[in-house]
Design a protein around this motif. Structure first.
Motif, PDB file in Angstrom:
ATOM      1  N   PRO A 149       0.922  -1.331   0.036  1.00 24.23           N
ATOM      2  CA  PRO A 149      -0.037  -0.161   0.015  1.00 24.23           C
ATOM      3  C   PRO A 149       0.867   1.217  -0.086  1.00 24.23           C
ATOM      4  O   PRO A 149       0.546   2.000  -0.633  1.00 24.23           O
ATOM      5  N   ASN A 150       2.014   1.207   0.624  1.00 27.65           N
ATOM      6  CA  ASN A 150       2.775   2.505   0.917  1.00 27.65           C
ATOM      7  C   ASN A 150       3.285   2.894  -0.328  1.00 27.65           C
ATOM      8  O   ASN A 150       3.477   3.937  -0.976  1.00 27.65           O
ATOM      9  N   ASP A 151       3.892   1.754  -1.213  1.00 25.51           N
ATOM     10  CA  ASP A 151       4.580   1.882  -2.391  1.00 25.51           C
ATOM     11  C   ASP A 151       3.339   2.475  -3.533  1.00 25.51           C
ATOM     12  O   ASP A 151       3.762   3.168  -4.458  1.00 25.51           O
ATOM     13  N   LEU A 186     -18.005  16.815  -5.955  1.00 22.68           N
ATOM     14  CA  LEU A 186     -17.520  16.237  -7.236  1.00 22.68           C
ATOM     15  C   LEU A 186     -16.165  15.747  -7.058  1.00 22.68           C
ATOM     16  O   LEU A 186     -15.620  15.867  -5.910  1.00 22.68           O
ATOM     17  N   MET A 187     -15.508  15.101  -7.795  1.00 23.64           N
ATOM     18  CA  MET A 187     -14.032  14.595  -7.874  1.00 23.64           C
ATOM     19  C   MET A 187     -13.992  13.662  -6.641  1.00 23.64           C
ATOM     20  O   MET A 187     -12.941  13.675  -5.771  1.00 23.64           O
ATOM     21  N   GLU A 188     -15.106  13.113  -6.441  1.00 23.67           N
ATOM     22  CA  GLU A 188     -15.401  11.914  -5.312  1.00 23.67           C
ATOM     23  C   GLU A 188     -14.016  10.871  -5.264  1.00 23.67           C
ATOM     24  O   GLU A 188     -13.759  10.454  -4.082  1.00 23.67           O
ATOM     25  N   ASP A 189     -13.590  10.471  -6.505  1.00 29.25           N
ATOM     26  CA  ASP A 189     -12.608   9.536  -6.347  1.00 29.25           C
ATOM     27  C   ASP A 189     -11.349   9.999  -5.379  1.00 29.25           C
ATOM     28  O   ASP A 189     -10.610   9.169  -4.903  1.00 29.25           O
ATOM     29  N   ILE A 190     -11.055  11.282  -5.593  1.00 28.03           N
ATOM     30  CA  ILE A 190      -9.888  11.814  -5.091  1.00 28.03           C
ATOM     31  C   ILE A 190     -10.092  11.560  -3.315  1.00 28.03           C
ATOM     32  O   ILE A 190      -9.118  11.227  -2.498  1.00 28.03           O
ATOM     33  N   GLY A 191     -11.269  11.788  -2.782  1.00 31.91           N
ATOM     34  CA  GLY A 191     -11.622  11.513  -1.445  1.00 31.91           C
ATOM     35  C   GLY A 191     -11.677   9.978  -0.944  1.00 31.91           C
ATOM     36  O   GLY A 191     -12.037   9.924   0.267  1.00 31.91           O
ATOM     37  N   THR A 192     -11.501   8.861  -1.976  1.00 28.72           N
ATOM     38  CA  THR A 192     -11.924   7.786  -1.541  1.00 28.72           C
ATOM     39  C   THR A 192     -10.974   6.595  -1.940  1.00 28.72           C
ATOM     40  O   THR A 192     -10.611   5.932  -1.079  1.00 28.72           O
ATOM     41  N   THR A 193     -10.294   6.814  -3.139  1.00 29.22           N
ATOM     42  CA  THR A 193      -9.388   5.764  -3.280  1.00 29.22           C
ATOM     43  C   THR A 193      -8.137   5.561  -2.513  1.00 29.22           C
ATOM     44  O   THR A 193      -7.823   4.403  -2.241  1.00 29.22           O
ATOM     45  N   TYR A 194      -7.665   6.817  -2.109  1.00 35.12           N
ATOM     46  CA  TYR A 194      -6.423   6.375  -1.342  1.00 35.12           C
ATOM     47  C   TYR A 194      -6.696   5.724  -0.138  1.00 35.12           C
ATOM     48  O   TYR A 194      -5.739   4.820   0.520  1.00 35.12           O
ATOM     49  N   LEU A 195      -7.948   5.765   0.432  1.00 36.22           N
ATOM     50  CA  LEU A 195      -8.335   5.090   1.639  1.00 36.22           C
ATOM     51  C   LEU A 195      -8.521   3.611   1.559  1.00 36.22           C
ATOM     52  O   LEU A 195      -8.248   2.830   2.139  1.00 36.22           O
ATOM     53  N   TYR A 242      -4.842  13.300   6.636  1.00 37.63           N
ATOM     54  CA  TYR A 242      -4.953  11.864   6.849  1.00 37.63           C
ATOM     55  C   TYR A 242      -3.412  11.349   6.774  1.00 37.63           C
ATOM     56  O   TYR A 242      -2.794  10.578   7.545  1.00 37.63           O
ATOM     57  N   VAL A 243      -2.693  11.921   5.882  1.00 38.34           N
ATOM     58  CA  VAL A 243      -1.257  11.478   5.806  1.00 38.34           C
ATOM     59  C   VAL A 243      -0.374  12.039   6.741  1.00 38.34           C
ATOM     60  O   VAL A 243       0.458  11.273   7.179  1.00 38.34           O
ATOM     61  N   GLU A 244      -0.752  13.109   7.121  1.00 43.53           N
ATOM     62  CA  GLU A 244       0.120  13.986   8.285  1.00 43.53           C
ATOM     63  C   GLU A 244      -0.249  12.891   9.660  1.00 43.53           C
ATOM     64  O   GLU A 244       0.808  12.981  10.203  1.00 43.53           O
ATOM     65  N   LYS A 245      -1.403  12.403   9.724  1.00 42.73           N
ATOM     66  CA  LYS A 245      -1.668  11.584  10.888  1.00 42.73           C
ATOM     67  C   LYS A 245      -1.032  10.116  10.872  1.00 42.73           C
ATOM     68  O   LYS A 245      -0.378   9.822  11.727  1.00 42.73           O
ATOM     69  N   ASN A 246      -1.368   9.619   9.652  1.00 44.11           N
ATOM     70  CA  ASN A 246      -1.132   8.154   9.263  1.00 44.11           C
ATOM     71  C   ASN A 246       0.180   7.904   8.568  1.00 44.11           C
ATOM     72  O   ASN A 246       0.554   6.549   8.832  1.00 44.11           O
ATOM     73  N   LEU A 247       0.445   8.457   7.719  1.00 45.00           N
ATOM     74  CA  LEU A 247       1.750   8.300   6.737  1.00 45.00           C
ATOM     75  C   LEU A 247       2.677   9.472   6.675  1.00 45.00           C
ATOM     76  O   LEU A 247       2.848   9.869   5.632  1.00 45.00           O
ATOM     77  N   TYR A 253       5.917  13.449  -0.860  1.00 38.59           N
ATOM     78  CA  TYR A 253       5.140  12.892  -2.003  1.00 38.59           C
ATOM     79  C   TYR A 253       3.841  13.486  -2.049  1.00 38.59           C
ATOM     80  O   TYR A 253       3.294  14.065  -3.146  1.00 38.59           O
ATOM     81  N   GLU A 254       3.217  13.284  -1.011  1.00 40.89           N
ATOM     82  CA  GLU A 254       1.382  13.787  -0.963  1.00 40.89           C
ATOM     83  C   GLU A 254       1.623  15.299  -1.060  1.00 40.89           C
ATOM     84  O   GLU A 254       0.529  15.789  -1.654  1.00 40.89           O
ATOM     85  N   LEU A 255       2.534  15.925  -0.484  1.00 38.21           N
ATOM     86  CA  LEU A 255       2.478  17.549  -0.473  1.00 38.21           C
ATOM     87  C   LEU A 255       2.594  18.053  -2.053  1.00 38.21           C
ATOM     88  O   LEU A 255       2.225  19.033  -2.501  1.00 38.21           O
ATOM     89  N   ASP A 256       3.590  17.235  -2.467  1.00 41.03           N
ATOM     90  CA  ASP A 256       3.905  17.439  -4.013  1.00 41.03           C
ATOM     91  C   ASP A 256       2.462  17.398  -4.873  1.00 41.03           C
ATOM     92  O   ASP A 256       2.063  18.237  -5.753  1.00 41.03           O
ATOM     93  N   TRP A 257       1.649  16.482  -4.468  1.00 41.09           N
ATOM     94  CA  TRP A 257       0.349  15.969  -5.016  1.00 41.09           C
ATOM     95  C   TRP A 257      -0.462  17.177  -4.848  1.00 41.09           C
ATOM     96  O   TRP A 257      -1.149  17.859  -5.652  1.00 41.09           O
ATOM     97  N   SER A 258      -0.518  17.448  -3.574  1.00 43.00           N
ATOM     98  CA  SER A 258      -1.383  18.648  -3.032  1.00 43.00           C
ATOM     99  C   SER A 258      -0.992  20.005  -3.844  1.00 43.00           C
ATOM    100  O   SER A 258      -2.196  20.688  -4.195  1.00 43.00           O
ATOM    101  N   VAL A 259       0.253  20.279  -3.938  1.00 44.78           N
ATOM    102  CA  VAL A 259       0.507  21.532  -4.484  1.00 44.78           C
ATOM    103  C   VAL A 259       0.119  21.404  -6.014  1.00 44.78           C
ATOM    104  O   VAL A 259      -0.506  22.536  -6.625  1.00 44.78           O
ATOM    105  N   ARG A 260       0.278  20.396  -6.623  1.00 42.99           N
ATOM    106  CA  ARG A 260      -0.179  20.162  -7.939  1.00 42.99           C
ATOM    107  C   ARG A 260      -1.664  20.324  -8.049  1.00 42.99           C
ATOM    108  O   ARG A 260      -2.243  20.742  -9.234  1.00 42.99           O
ATOM    109  N   TYR A 261      -2.571  19.679  -7.283  1.00 45.00           N
ATOM    110  CA  TYR A 261      -4.026  19.936  -7.560  1.00 45.00           C
ATOM    111  C   TYR A 261      -4.466  21.441  -6.965  1.00 45.00           C
ATOM    112  O   TYR A 261      -5.247  21.614  -7.331  1.00 45.00           O
ATOM    113  N   LEU A 262      -3.765  21.875  -6.185  1.00 47.39           N
ATOM    114  CA  LEU A 262      -3.984  23.181  -5.832  1.00 47.39           C
ATOM    115  C   LEU A 262      -3.818  24.134  -6.871  1.00 47.39           C
ATOM    116  O   LEU A 262      -4.578  24.999  -7.066  1.00 47.39           O
TER     117      LEU A 262
END
Length: 343
Positions: A149-151, A186-195, A242-247, A253-262
């Motif tokens: 999962p982490n990979d 909307l964009m509901e996949d973003i809020g579900t798939t990673y979980l 979620y990532v800050e608390k659990n991963l 890597y997630e922050l780069d993703w976050s900047v990209r989506y913002l």
């Protein structure tokens, strides 16, 4: 039932797609893997879709039709998940279609490698079914194999994989009772798939093209409006927390993703500028830039991927029109087509 042929539930939320629905359902009933239940969720569609669903159910006993009041894509998916009997679940969008070998190849891998999730490739098609030549998402897929999962989440946030609900088959047990698609967003996949991927044990990547995504001008993802901007911000904040608390080990890597989506949200807002209520556009842009700066400060500008860095810096320097123009030109160049497939 053959223990080696577990039941697979295919969930098809349906609304306003009568022109494309036959192609979708036909690709499902002709799967080489036959132990299926196909749940057609008519989400209060105002066109001929309800009748089309009923006609298909008369032709194939594996089809179950549900007619419900309109609740949106997430609500329809959740409705299907809650009524699915299969060991595995697959969600497909009703204006798209799949290769007839999709389910068989994925379930074979699940059985052979004890995989909880199988992720596969897709190709984009025009509205009339011509395949777009440059399938950039498919080109990024990592090599075939079993991943932790982490990979997988690292690959997701590195933009090597995408969150699309239709890009993977998963065990129903992964959903359990607590993971569902967020209703009224909307964009509901973003809020579900990673979980879902975080909960799996073994995840297989199968870098073959099995899914054909029909790029329609009036589709949800192509409709620029304030809601898609606000909803994406909502998901980004949840993923960050979620990532800050659990991963924490994956946070860079997630922050780069976050900047990209913002950054994408700023582009979408600019494209939908006239649709925002009075003064709300500038308030949204100010909020998005505030979040963008905060995340860049945390990760450090030099640790962003080159493409993300260029886009984010351009947007923060108020060069939004130029960034939007480049983005639109790139998108236009990618929409070259090849011959239509037989679907």
């Amino acid at each position: 039932m053959d223990i080696e042929k577990p039941l697979v539930s295919v969930i098809v939320p349906i609304y306003g797609v009568e022109k494309y629905l036959d192609d979708c359902i036909s690709s499902l009933i002709h799967q080489t893997y036959t132990n299926l239940e196909i749940l057609l969720i008519d989400d209060g569609s105002p066109d001929g879709c309800p009748t089309i669903c009923d006609m298909w159910a008369e032709r194939d006993k594996r089809i179950r039709v549900f007619h419900k009041h309109n609740g949106g894509l997430s609500d329809a998916r959740n409705y299907g998940i809650d009524r699915a009997h299969g060991k595995y679940i697959y969600c497909i969008d009703s204006d798209d279609w799949v290769d007839t070998s999709l389910v068989e190849k994925c379930i074979n891998i699940c059985i052979r490698d004890n995989a909880d999730v199988v992720i596969f490739g897709n190709s984009t098609a025009t509205e009339d079914g011509k395949i777009i030549k440059n399938g950039t998402d498919a080109d990024k897929l990592p090599p075939q194999g079993i991943y932790s999962p982490n990979d997988i989440l690292k690959l997701l946030w590195e933009d090597k994989l995408q969150s699309h609900a239709w890009s993977f088959i998963t065990k129903k047990s992964i959903y359990s009772t607590d993971i569902r698609y967020p209703v009224n967003y909307l964009m509901e996949d973003i809020g579900t798939t990673y979980l879902l991927w975080a909960r799996a044990k073994n995840i297989c990547v199968l870098p073959e093209i099995f899914y054909y995504y029909r790029n329609r001008g009036n589709s949800i993802v192509n409709t620029r409006n304030p809601k898609i901007c606000y909803d994406t911000l909502h998901h980004i904040r949840n993923v960050d927390k979620y990532v800050e608390k659990n991963l924490p080990q994956l946070q860079k890597y997630e922050l780069d993703w976050s900047v990209r989506y913002l950054s994408s949200c700023l582009i979408w807002a600019y494209e939908a500028k006239t649709k925002f209520p009075l003064n709300e556009y500038h308030e949204f842009v100010s909020l998005d830039r505030q979040l963008l700066r905060a995340r860049i400060n945390r990760i450090g500008i030099t640790h962003l991927s080159p493409t993300t860095r260029i886009k984010a810096v351009g947007l923060l320097l108020h060069l939004t029109p130029a960034v939007v123009l480049v983005s639109q030109m790139k998108d236009s160049l990618s929409k070259q087509t090849i011959a239509p497939t037989s679907n």
